[in-house]
Design a protein around this motif. Structure first.
Motif, PDB file in Angstrom:
ATOM      1  N   LEU A 196       0.814  -1.219   0.000  1.00 53.64           N
ATOM      2  CA  LEU A 196       0.000   0.000   0.000  1.00 53.64           C
ATOM      3  C   LEU A 196       0.841   1.261   0.000  1.00 53.64           C
ATOM      4  CD1 LEU A 196      -2.697  -1.030   2.659  1.00 53.64           C
ATOM      5  CD2 LEU A 196      -2.788  -1.305   0.175  1.00 53.64           C
ATOM      6  N   ALA A 197       2.134   1.145  -0.266  1.00 52.88           N
ATOM      7  CA  ALA A 197       2.998   2.322  -0.216  1.00 52.88           C
ATOM      8  C   ALA A 197       2.621   3.356  -1.265  1.00 52.88           C
ATOM      9  CB  ALA A 197       4.462   1.900  -0.387  1.00 52.88           C
ATOM     10  N   HIS A 198       1.997   2.927  -2.353  1.00 48.96           N
ATOM     11  CA  HIS A 198       1.631   3.890  -3.397  1.00 48.96           C
ATOM     12  C   HIS A 198       0.591   4.884  -2.905  1.00 48.96           C
ATOM     13  CE1 HIS A 198      -2.322   2.028  -4.323  1.00 48.96           C
ATOM     14  NE2 HIS A 198      -1.734   0.948  -3.841  1.00 48.96           N
ATOM     15  N   LEU A 199      -0.138   4.547  -1.847  1.00 47.30           N
ATOM     16  CA  LEU A 199      -1.134   5.473  -1.313  1.00 47.30           C
ATOM     17  C   LEU A 199      -0.479   6.682  -0.660  1.00 47.30           C
ATOM     18  CD1 LEU A 199      -3.639   2.961   0.337  1.00 47.30           C
ATOM     19  CD2 LEU A 199      -3.801   4.029  -1.910  1.00 47.30           C
ATOM     20  N   LEU A 200       0.788   6.571  -0.284  1.00 47.34           N
ATOM     21  CA  LEU A 200       1.467   7.670   0.409  1.00 47.34           C
ATOM     22  C   LEU A 200       2.106   8.659  -0.556  1.00 47.34           C
ATOM     23  CD1 LEU A 200       3.209   5.602   3.224  1.00 47.34           C
ATOM     24  CD2 LEU A 200       0.967   6.701   3.247  1.00 47.34           C
ATOM     25  N   SER A 201       2.091   8.362  -1.824  1.00 48.01           N
ATOM     26  CA  SER A 201       2.657   9.266  -2.830  1.00 48.01           C
ATOM     27  C   SER A 201       1.529   9.751  -3.726  1.00 48.01           C
ATOM     28  CB  SER A 201       3.721   8.539  -3.658  1.00 48.01           C
ATOM     29  OG  SER A 201       4.191   9.363  -4.697  1.00 48.01           O
ATOM     30  N   ILE A 202       1.366  11.058  -3.788  1.00 49.70           N
ATOM     31  CA  ILE A 202       0.291  11.622  -4.613  1.00 49.70           C
ATOM     32  C   ILE A 202       0.587  11.314  -6.071  1.00 49.70           C
ATOM     33  CG2 ILE A 202      -0.817  13.752  -5.384  1.00 49.70           C
ATOM     34  CD1 ILE A 202      -0.475  14.868  -2.639  1.00 49.70           C
ATOM     35  N   SER A 203      -0.243  10.465  -6.650  1.00 46.15           N
ATOM     36  CA  SER A 203      -0.039  10.045  -8.038  1.00 46.15           C
ATOM     37  C   SER A 203      -1.398   9.828  -8.676  1.00 46.15           C
ATOM     38  CB  SER A 203       0.829   8.779  -8.078  1.00 46.15           C
ATOM     39  OG  SER A 203       0.275   7.763  -7.261  1.00 46.15           O
ATOM     40  N   ALA A 238      -9.002  21.879 -11.001  1.00 43.39           N
ATOM     41  CA  ALA A 238      -8.783  21.245  -9.699  1.00 43.39           C
ATOM     42  C   ALA A 238      -7.534  20.369  -9.717  1.00 43.39           C
ATOM     43  CB  ALA A 238     -10.009  20.419  -9.315  1.00 43.39           C
ATOM     44  N   GLY A 239      -7.331  19.620 -10.801  1.00 41.76           N
ATOM     45  CA  GLY A 239      -6.154  18.768 -10.900  1.00 41.76           C
ATOM     46  C   GLY A 239      -4.862  19.553 -10.920  1.00 41.76           C
ATOM     47  N   VAL A 240      -4.839  20.657 -11.671  1.00 44.18           N
ATOM     48  CA  VAL A 240      -3.633  21.489 -11.731  1.00 44.18           C
ATOM     49  C   VAL A 240      -3.362  22.134 -10.371  1.00 44.18           C
ATOM     50  CG1 VAL A 240      -2.634  23.548 -12.774  1.00 44.18           C
ATOM     51  CG2 VAL A 240      -3.839  21.889 -14.203  1.00 44.18           C
ATOM     52  N   ALA A 241      -4.415  22.635  -9.712  1.00 43.11           N
ATOM     53  CA  ALA A 241      -4.234  23.250  -8.395  1.00 43.11           C
ATOM     54  C   ALA A 241      -3.717  22.234  -7.378  1.00 43.11           C
ATOM     55  CB  ALA A 241      -5.555  23.851  -7.921  1.00 43.11           C
ATOM     56  N   TYR A 242      -4.257  21.012  -7.417  1.00 40.96           N
ATOM     57  CA  TYR A 242      -3.815  19.955  -6.502  1.00 40.96           C
ATOM     58  C   TYR A 242      -2.350  19.605  -6.768  1.00 40.96           C
ATOM     59  CZ  TYR A 242      -4.242  15.589  -3.813  1.00 40.96           C
ATOM     60  OH  TYR A 242      -4.094  14.581  -2.897  1.00 40.96           O
ATOM     61  N   THR A 243      -1.970  19.579  -8.040  1.00 40.63           N
ATOM     62  CA  THR A 243      -0.584  19.277  -8.393  1.00 40.63           C
ATOM     63  C   THR A 243       0.369  20.350  -7.874  1.00 40.63           C
ATOM     64  OG1 THR A 243      -1.320  18.094 -10.373  1.00 40.63           O
ATOM     65  CG2 THR A 243       0.969  18.828 -10.318  1.00 40.63           C
ATOM     66  N   LEU A 244       0.001  21.614  -8.039  1.00 42.83           N
ATOM     67  CA  LEU A 244       0.854  22.703  -7.561  1.00 42.83           C
ATOM     68  C   LEU A 244       0.935  22.717  -6.040  1.00 42.83           C
ATOM     69  CD1 LEU A 244      -0.304  25.571  -9.957  1.00 42.83           C
ATOM     70  CD2 LEU A 244       1.814  24.250 -10.081  1.00 42.83           C
ATOM     71  N   LEU A 245      -0.187  22.466  -5.381  1.00 40.36           N
ATOM     72  CA  LEU A 245      -0.207  22.486  -3.923  1.00 40.36           C
ATOM     73  C   LEU A 245       0.630  21.362  -3.330  1.00 40.36           C
ATOM     74  CD1 LEU A 245      -1.373  23.688  -1.288  1.00 40.36           C
ATOM     75  CD2 LEU A 245      -3.314  22.124  -1.556  1.00 40.36           C
ATOM     76  N   SER A 246       0.657  20.219  -3.995  1.00 45.21           N
ATOM     77  CA  SER A 246       1.366  19.054  -3.454  1.00 45.21           C
ATOM     78  C   SER A 246       2.844  19.035  -3.811  1.00 45.21           C
ATOM     79  CB  SER A 246       0.713  17.762  -3.963  1.00 45.21           C
ATOM     80  OG  SER A 246       0.750  17.708  -5.377  1.00 45.21           O
ATOM     81  N   GLY A 247       3.351  20.113  -4.392  1.00 40.59           N
ATOM     82  CA  GLY A 247       4.779  20.191  -4.641  1.00 40.59           C
ATOM     83  C   GLY A 247       5.219  19.911  -6.056  1.00 40.59           C
ATOM     84  N   SER A 248       4.303  19.547  -6.936  1.00 37.96           N
ATOM     85  CA  SER A 248       4.599  19.320  -8.361  1.00 37.96           C
ATOM     86  C   SER A 248       5.722  18.311  -8.554  1.00 37.96           C
ATOM     87  CB  SER A 248       4.955  20.642  -9.055  1.00 37.96           C
ATOM     88  OG  SER A 248       3.900  21.562  -8.945  1.00 37.96           O
ATOM     89  N   GLU A 249       5.700  17.212  -7.800  1.00 40.31           N
ATOM     90  CA  GLU A 249       6.679  16.165  -8.023  1.00 40.31           C
ATOM     91  C   GLU A 249       6.354  15.432  -9.319  1.00 40.31           C
ATOM     92  OE1 GLU A 249       6.889  13.650  -4.657  1.00 40.31           O
ATOM     93  OE2 GLU A 249       7.655  15.210  -3.317  1.00 40.31           O
ATOM     94  N   VAL A 250       7.362  14.728  -9.839  1.00 37.50           N
ATOM     95  CA  VAL A 250       7.219  14.098 -11.151  1.00 37.50           C
ATOM     96  C   VAL A 250       6.035  13.124 -11.200  1.00 37.50           C
ATOM     97  CG1 VAL A 250       8.342  12.606 -12.843  1.00 37.50           C
ATOM     98  CG2 VAL A 250       9.636  14.422 -11.728  1.00 37.50           C
ATOM     99  N   PRO A 251       5.820  12.230 -10.209  1.00 36.92           N
ATOM    100  CA  PRO A 251       4.646  11.353 -10.292  1.00 36.92           C
ATOM    101  C   PRO A 251       3.331  12.120 -10.311  1.00 36.92           C
ATOM    102  CG  PRO A 251       6.193  10.551  -8.645  1.00 36.92           C
ATOM    103  CD  PRO A 251       6.655  11.915  -9.029  1.00 36.92           C
ATOM    104  N   THR A 252       3.261  13.221  -9.558  1.00 36.43           N
ATOM    105  CA  THR A 252       2.033  14.008  -9.527  1.00 36.43           C
ATOM    106  C   THR A 252       1.791  14.696 -10.864  1.00 36.43           C
ATOM    107  OG1 THR A 252       2.596  14.433  -7.210  1.00 36.43           O
ATOM    108  CG2 THR A 252       0.725  15.616  -8.129  1.00 36.43           C
ATOM    109  N   VAL A 253       2.838  15.280 -11.425  1.00 35.50           N
ATOM    110  CA  VAL A 253       2.694  15.935 -12.725  1.00 35.50           C
ATOM    111  C   VAL A 253       2.318  14.915 -13.794  1.00 35.50           C
ATOM    112  CG1 VAL A 253       3.911  17.250 -14.499  1.00 35.50           C
ATOM    113  CG2 VAL A 253       4.296  17.758 -12.091  1.00 35.50           C
TER     114      VAL A 253
END
Length: 778
Positions: free
Chosen positions: A306-313, A355-370
């Motif tokens: 379940l480690a993937h749940l801890l990374s915003i992706s 909403a998706g872009v705002a969530y991505t920017l808020l969460s730090g814009s890491e590569v998996p999130t982008v």
């Protein structure tokens, strides 16, 4: 004209005579003029034409998507750049591909009968070459050479980022500073001991700190994590730990760090409202900050799958975008004037995209999130256009966009696991048996729910089987019960945890969020209890020793073949994927593991049941690497407990039996000088000598001498004694820019003027014998 009796009619007779004459003009193969037709070039040309016809017929009847293969070719060029060792090889590859393209383009008119083959020969070499050039260009643009040697002192720089890590009792700063003595501006990563030690520091502040900075470390052992490569593409030239307090010299500007400041404030607010234990996971869901997750919870989430749940992706971004899309559509339906005049899916898709872009920017814009945001935007575009939202073409487009921006991500587990999961999902959902199974039919609501639940379990199992070899290759361990755990955890996190956190934050605006925070805490506790329960089951974790990339590439190739083709031909990929996975699972551990500095040595018991360490100083990076690369899941023991080992303060001598051969090892462990004569005698009686210092030329072991100089050239070693094979870190690095040549050192030899022999130097006698006693190894 139809003639039954040619002789009865003159015209028929003439026709028959003409036919006979024409046939008689063609000489038989035995004739001298027909010999040329039997030569090799003519036969080879006929065989080539038949082969091309068979391949073209197969491609025309396969009905496959061409877009995914474009992305595969581009990724192949990127991977090839990492595999090939030097710039000469990269340039040679690109030149060869250009030649192939030129030949194919020149022959294109002759291949009109084979349009699929012609397009492949023209397009695929260009894509492979483009992938190689893109990653080569990015390496030259963003890479930053590491500092040449360790630096100690007081440094001053501007803060680029602050990452609180309370669970590890430290904060992490990313600082831009001038390199001492060089003048160039470098980016360094500094750990500040103490939870909240950098709480008063913000992005843009100028700080001063005392620290010891080191170049980014290469892999400690073959197959270990390559931080030097990661740091190169992140532009990090040095890492270290601060000593003492970090002093702020100049505050940041008012307009700097708005997003990072909001993220830190939101993380602190969440942890305050929900408590420190659940607050780490809650912050990971909302802001992507995983610094507050305890080691126990992180290990449980990892071992339960379940480690993937801890990374915003993909899961988190999809849940956010999907929720906004559904809510906007449902709200707009309530207004007939809007519903009758505008296309609601287009408006809802726009709201979901924002909403998706705002969530991505808020969460730090890491590569998996982008990467997940790009995929979600493509799905929304497909919904707005009335197209199939989840398809191989969408997946290929998202992968291509990511590879253009971050081509180095192809080599990382995040890219491979996320796109591998979506590929498995698309392959399952588009399979004809699955479509028939999930198709509408006359049945009760309970029966329909059971069918979908069963399909959810099957899908989870298939995705878990597809991702397990990737996790084993990169992390050397994976959760066996991940499919079942995800069937329970994904609905819990998607439909309960995340909505409760969103409601809690919304109602906090008016001061009414306490009930939702309480419910969110209970749901997070349930999620962590679920992870701990699955992780504690017998056989819950599969461990794998470090292994080569050949079996893994075979598995990946088979998985791509299985997922991208349609029809029966796709099942050939299952054979390749199964074979690759089996080779990974059966890979034997190395018999001896030696770190790049020679200070850490691990010896694996025959059968791989136990690991013996030269220095077992408790938990640490070196110890964890040795355990992972040995494929162990338990506590190691000291090398002194190896059967028959003879150890004193300076050396350990032991014998390792492999394939009916006794290998005698001499391993240094002290820091004092020893007489060269006794050392040379010990080396002659040993097959392998390992030392973290320089050994004199008089030391001649029978097989391998791994000292400070040789390890500086080879890096860490993995020794396979049964096959007499040595795997080095250097051979996996090539001449890429992040590979750092060892700096010149002042040699401190082992030898000295002490008149006593190695046997007599602080000997810890075992049964009356010293480390030099015993018979010679065969």
């Amino acid at each position: 004209m139809h003639c039954r009796l040619p002789s009865s009619r003159p015209s028929c007779l003439l026709a028959a005579m003409g036919t006979h004459a024409a046939i008689s003009e063609i000489q038989p193969p035995e004739a001298s003029g027909a010999a040329a037709l039997q030569h090799g070039p003519w036969t080879a040309q006929r065989l080539l034409s038949r082969l091309l016809a068979v391949v073209e017929r197969f491609l025309s009847q396969a009905g496959f998507e061409q877009g995914p293969w474009v992305a595969v070719a581009f990724a192949t060029g990127i991977i090839t750049w990492f595999v090939l060792p030097s710039a000469a090889w990269w340039a040679g590859l690109c030149a060869s591909l250009v030649v192939v393209f030129a030949i194919a383009h020149a022959w294109f008119p002759r291949l009109e009968a084979y349009p699929h083959i012609a397009r492949a020969l023209v397009v695929l070499p260009l894509l492979v070459g483009a992938g190689c050039l893109v990653i080569w260009t990015r390496s030259e643009l963003v890479g930053e050479p590491a500092i040449e040697r360790p630096l100690s002192g007081v440094f001053r720089g501007r803060v680029l980022g602050v990452e609180p890590q309370p669970a590890l009792e430290r904060d992490r700063l990313t600082v831009a500073m001038h390199e001492p003595g060089g003048g160039r501006t470098i980016k360094v990563r500094v750990n500040v001991p103490g939870a909240g030690a950098a709480a008063a520091i913000h992005d843009g502040d100028v700080v001063e700190f005392r620290a010891r900075l080191m170049p980014p470390a290469p892999p400690m052992l073959p197959g270990a994590y390559d931080f030097a490569r990661t740091a190169w593409f992140n532009g990090i030239a040095a890492t270290g730990s601060a000593i003492g307090e970090v002093r702020m010299i100049e505050g940041r500007g008012a307009d700097e760090g708005v997003l990072s400041g909001l993220r830190r404030s939101l993380t602190a607010h969440i942890q305050t409202r929900i408590g420190p234990e659940a607050g780490g996971i809650a912050a990971a869901f909302v802001t992507g900050d995983r610094g507050g997750i305890s080691k126990a919870d992180a290990a449980a989430m990892r071992d339960s799958g379940l480690a993937h749940l801890l990374s915003i992706s993909g899961l988190h971004v999809s849940a956010m975008v999907g929720a906004v899309y559904v809510v906007v559509v449902r709200l707009l339906v309530l207004f007939p004037w809007v519903a009758l005049r505008f296309r609601l899916p287009v408006i809802a898709a726009g709201a979901g995209a924002l909403a998706g872009v705002a969530y991505t920017l808020l969460s730090g814009s890491e590569v998996p999130t982008v990467r997940s945001c790009i995929g979600s935007l493509l799905v929304l575009a497909a919904l707005a256009l009335g197209r199939e939202p989840l398809s191989l073409r969408m997946l290929a487009t998202a992968a291509f966009c990511v590879m253009l921006l971050w081509p180095e991500a192809v080599m990382g587990p995040s890219f491979q696991m996320s796109f591998g999961a979506v590929l498995a999902l698309v392959a399952i959902s588009t399979a004809e048996p699955v479509r028939r199974f999930l198709g509408p039919r006359d049945e009760s609501l309970g029966g329909r729910a059971l069918r979908h639940l069963g399909m959810l379990l099957v899908t989870g199992a298939v995705i878990d089987l597809a991702l397990m070899p990737i996790g084993l290759y990169h992390f050397h361990r994976a959760g066996v019960y991940g499919a079942l755990a995800n069937v329970l955890a994904i609905p819990l996190s998607t439909f309960i945890v995340m909505p409760l956190l969103a409601l809690a934050l919304m109602f906090d605006v008016v001061g009414l969020g306490a009930p939702f925070w309480w419910l969110a805490g209970l749901s997070i506790d349930l999620l962590t209890d679920l992870a701990h329960w699955f992780a504690s089951r017998p056989g819950a974790v599969k461990v794998l020793p470090g292994t080569g990339a050949g079996a893994f590439l075979l598995f990946v190739a088979g998985g791509l073949w299985l997922g991208l083709w349609t029809g029966r031909i796709r099942w050939l990929g299952l054979i390749a994927a199964t074979t690759g996975a089996a080779l990974l699972a059966m890979a034997p551990p190395a018999d001896v593991l030696i770190s790049g500095d020679g200070r850490h040595v691990g010896i694996v018991e025959n059968g791989g049941e136990k690991l013996f360490l030269l220095r077992d100083g408790g938990e640490g990076y070196a110890r964890d690497n040795l355990i992972e690369l040995a494929g162990m899941d338990g506590a190691p023991t000291s090398i002194e407990k190896w059967p028959g080992a003879l150890c004193n303060r300076d050396f350990c001598m032991l014998t390792v039996m492999r394939a009916d051969k006794a290998w005698r090892l001499l391993i240094s462990r002290g820091r004092d000088a020893v007489p060269e004569r006794g050392l040379a005698a010990s080396c002659e009686r040993s097959d392998i000598v390992i030392s973290d210092r320089w050994l004199p030329r008089s030391c001649h072991p029978r097989w391998l001498k791994a000292d400070r100089d040789s390890l500086g050239r080879t890096g860490g070693l993995a020794l396979y004694l049964s096959s007499h094979r040595i795997v080095t870190v250097t051979e996996t690095q090539g001449e890429h820019d992040w590979r750092r040549e060892p700096p010149s050192r002042n040699r401190r030899p082992f030898t000295g003027t002490n008149p006593s022999s190695v046997n007599e130097s602080r000997t810890n006698k075992v049964g009356g014998k010293t480390p030099q006693d015993g018979d010679r190894a065969p």
